[in-house]
Write an enzyme that holds these catalytic residues in place. Structure first.
Site, PDB file in Angstrom:
ATOM      1  N   CYS A  31      64.058 -17.511  17.865  1.00 17.02           N
ATOM      2  CA  CYS A  31      64.309 -17.582  19.200  1.00 17.02           C
ATOM      3  C   CYS A  31      65.713 -16.774  19.538  1.00 17.02           C
ATOM      4  O   CYS A  31      66.332 -16.079  18.499  1.00 17.02           O
ATOM      5  CB  CYS A  31      64.914 -18.785  19.514  1.00 17.02           C
ATOM      6  SG  CYS A  31      65.160 -19.115  21.239  1.00 17.02           S
ATOM      7  N   CYS A  35      70.526 -22.699  21.225  1.00 14.19           N
ATOM      8  CA  CYS A  35      70.664 -23.918  21.678  1.00 14.19           C
ATOM      9  C   CYS A  35      71.128 -24.954  20.833  1.00 14.19           C
ATOM     10  O   CYS A  35      70.505 -25.166  19.967  1.00 14.19           O
ATOM     11  CB  CYS A  35      69.267 -24.418  22.532  1.00 14.19           C
ATOM     12  SG  CYS A  35      68.678 -23.277  23.624  1.00 14.19           S
ATOM     13  N   CYS A  38      68.549 -27.830  19.596  1.00 13.69           N
ATOM     14  CA  CYS A  38      67.390 -27.371  19.144  1.00 13.69           C
ATOM     15  C   CYS A  38      66.482 -28.222  18.012  1.00 13.69           C
ATOM     16  O   CYS A  38      67.410 -27.919  17.249  1.00 13.69           O
ATOM     17  CB  CYS A  38      67.117 -25.827  19.222  1.00 13.69           C
ATOM     18  SG  CYS A  38      65.291 -25.268  18.718  1.00 13.69           S
ATOM     19  N   GLY A  80      60.506 -21.969  18.990  1.00 20.35           N
ATOM     20  CA  GLY A  80      61.015 -20.694  19.183  1.00 20.35           C
ATOM     21  C   GLY A  80      60.781 -20.229  20.817  1.00 20.35           C
ATOM     22  O   GLY A  80      60.765 -20.872  21.627  1.00 20.35           O
ATOM     23  N   LEU A 209      67.145 -36.781  21.637  1.00 16.93           N
ATOM     24  CA  LEU A 209      67.665 -37.661  20.616  1.00 16.93           C
ATOM     25  C   LEU A 209      67.425 -36.957  19.321  1.00 16.93           C
ATOM     26  O   LEU A 209      66.451 -36.786  18.926  1.00 16.93           O
ATOM     27  CB  LEU A 209      66.800 -38.976  20.617  1.00 16.93           C
ATOM     28  CG  LEU A 209      67.021 -40.034  19.714  1.00 16.93           C
ATOM     29  CD1 LEU A 209      68.544 -40.672  20.022  1.00 16.93           C
ATOM     30  CD2 LEU A 209      66.146 -41.125  19.641  1.00 16.93           C
ATOM     31  N   CYS A 266      50.391 -38.421  25.225  1.00 15.46           N
ATOM     32  CA  CYS A 266      50.710 -39.195  23.940  1.00 15.46           C
ATOM     33  C   CYS A 266      51.849 -39.867  23.856  1.00 15.46           C
ATOM     34  O   CYS A 266      52.037 -40.750  23.043  1.00 15.46           O
ATOM     35  CB  CYS A 266      50.433 -37.918  22.904  1.00 15.46           C
ATOM     36  SG  CYS A 266      51.893 -36.569  22.876  1.00 15.46           S
ATOM     37  N   CYS A 287      51.693 -32.253  15.394  1.00 20.73           N
ATOM     38  CA  CYS A 287      52.660 -32.526  16.670  1.00 20.73           C
ATOM     39  C   CYS A 287      53.828 -31.705  16.154  1.00 20.73           C
ATOM     40  O   CYS A 287      54.171 -31.555  14.891  1.00 20.73           O
ATOM     41  CB  CYS A 287      52.846 -34.111  16.660  1.00 20.73           C
ATOM     42  SG  CYS A 287      54.420 -34.267  17.857  1.00 20.73           S
ATOM     43  N   ASP A 288      54.483 -31.071  17.227  1.00 22.92           N
ATOM     44  CA  ASP A 288      55.730 -30.203  16.877  1.00 22.92           C
ATOM     45  C   ASP A 288      56.932 -31.081  16.471  1.00 22.92           C
ATOM     46  O   ASP A 288      57.791 -30.695  16.356  1.00 22.92           O
ATOM     47  CB  ASP A 288      56.016 -29.125  17.786  1.00 22.92           C
ATOM     48  CG  ASP A 288      56.200 -29.825  19.419  1.00 22.92           C
ATOM     49  OD1 ASP A 288      56.024 -31.014  19.649  1.00 22.92           O
ATOM     50  OD2 ASP A 288      57.058 -28.887  20.197  1.00 22.92           O
ATOM     51  N   CYS A 328      57.539 -55.294  20.809  1.00 20.69           N
ATOM     52  CA  CYS A 328      56.512 -54.581  21.749  1.00 20.69           C
ATOM     53  C   CYS A 328      55.240 -55.329  22.110  1.00 20.69           C
ATOM     54  O   CYS A 328      54.723 -55.132  23.244  1.00 20.69           O
ATOM     55  CB  CYS A 328      56.229 -53.316  20.908  1.00 20.69           C
ATOM     56  SG  CYS A 328      57.714 -52.185  20.610  1.00 20.69           S
TER      57      CYS A 328
END
Length: 391
Positions: A31, A35, A38, A80, A209, A266, A287-288, A328
């Site tokens: 990138c 940040c 990130c 990125g 988070l 999701c 998943c990223d 839950c």
């Protein structure tokens, strides 16, 4: 568009013949910004050398995605920073898509960027090829410039505003993605009104988070009370006395859940059906938020994407959300939350938990918004089955 596949409500099917969505990282975690919050920058440690997708991997990826599904394929180009690949890379991607897609197939491209490298050529390309662009902007400069800085520590807010004006001038479809931090969460109305003031009517907000080096929560993470307050106040602006005139993704998707009884994302759906990640070298992850050696599903250069998405490891990942806390399972709002994203299943010490760190925020928000969502669902979706399970 979230959701790898559109038809997964029973939790058994891995692939749908209708729709496939993938997150593509052609420049991996590289990138031109630094940040401070990130989460993907750390993924650079997974790979050595030049992190750029070559043309052979690009071609294989597109062809394999088109082979899987009959109707729609969504390529979500991310990083990125995806603009580091240069415009010619995406011109070639479009050529491959057009060459190999079947006549009945539709192909969509989305682009998540910090915007700094966009220029007239980019804007013309994005508009001509109907890219949906996401621009990262955390609100006014006093919030954005705290964490979104370049590699020299310089603020970037003014540059991003220039790029937004460029996209508007070229009528490129775009939305703003704002990270909700410890700072901007304290001023929700200011954030929303700022976006409205620069003629941005399509927004999404992601809570920050993260875990620090001591395995505790970072100082820039937003706490549940602040996030719940942010959700309620932004909701009031969006609700607009029962006549929403802007699009805020989180609320629009909850409204869909009220109507159909299933959340389309999701994040709050029953299963982890988010778009899988295809890294620059062809590695595939579920998943990223979970790009790690433990969750490496395979590589499209040695195994087809269809086989990768049918592996037991991917099926196990999809079921992660089912490991829920008793609170839950007994919650009134279970079908609107399902414990939230596993990334956010932490306690106040940063330890793994079976419920969301933002559990109290979501409960308070749904208590607050229930009557108004029900009103909108009955008003705007007359004749559709309105969800009645929230006792």
């Amino acid at each position: 568009m979230d959701g790898v596949l559109s038809d997964m409500r029973d939790g058994n099917r891995i692939l749908s013949p209708d729709t496939l969505s993938v997150l593509v990282k052609p420049a991996s975690a590289d990138c031109n910004l630094a940040c401070k919050y990130c989460f993907y920058a750390s993924k650079q440690k997974l790979y050595q050398g030049s992190r750029r997708m070559n043309r052979d991997t690009l071609k294989k990826m597109i062809i394999q995605c088109l082979d899987i599904t009959e109707k729609e394929v969504w390529f979500c180009w991310q990083g990125g920073e995806p603009t580091l690949m240069g415009l010619d890379f995406y011109r070639e991607a479009i050529e491959i898509e057009e060459k190999y897609r079947r006549k009945e197939q539709k192909v969509y491209n989305t682009f998540q960027t910090n915007g700094l490298l966009l220029d007239e050529s980019w804007a013309n390309f994005l508009e001509t090829n109907n890219f949906l662009v996401g621009i990262s902007l955390d609100g006014p400069s006093q919030f954005h410039n705290i964490y979104r800085v370049d590699r020299y520590g310089n603020p970037t807010h003014a540059l991003v505003l220039e790029k937004i004006k460029l996209l508007q001038a070229h009528e490129v479809q775009f939305n703003v993605l704002a990270v909700v931090t410890d700072k901007n969460s304290q001023h929700p109305e200011v954030v929303f009104d700022f976006f409205q003031g620069i003629r941005v009517n399509y927004m999404q907000f992601i809570p920050c988070l993260e875990i620090d080096k001591r395995n505790g929560l970072t100082s820039f993470s937003v706490d549940p009370d602040s996030y719940g307050n942010f959700l309620r106040h932004i909701f009031d602006r969006w609700y607009n006395d029962g006549n929403p005139s802007s699009y805020v993704r989180e609320y629009e998707e909850w409204l869909v859940a009220y109507v159909y009884g299933n959340h389309p994302s999701c994040i709050f759906g029953r299963y982890c059906n988010g778009a899988p990640v295809i890294e620059y070298n062809g590695d595939v992850y579920p998943c990223d938020y979970f790009v790690s050696p433990h969750w490496l599903l395979g590589n499209i250069n040695s195994v087809s994407l269809e086989r990768i998405l049918n592996t037991k490891l991917y099926q196990r990942f999809r079921m992660k959300k089912q490991n829920l806390d008793k609170r839950c399972l007994n919650c009134r709002w279970l079908s609107l939350c399902w414990g939230g994203c596993p990334k956010f299943r932490l306690n106040e010490k940063g330890e793994h938990a079976k419920h969301s760190y933002y559990c109290s925020a979501y409960k308070d928000f749904h208590d607050y918004s229930y009557d108004k969502f029900t009103y909108l669902a009955n008003k705007d979706y007359e004749g559709y089955p309105i969800e009645k399970t929230f006792h």
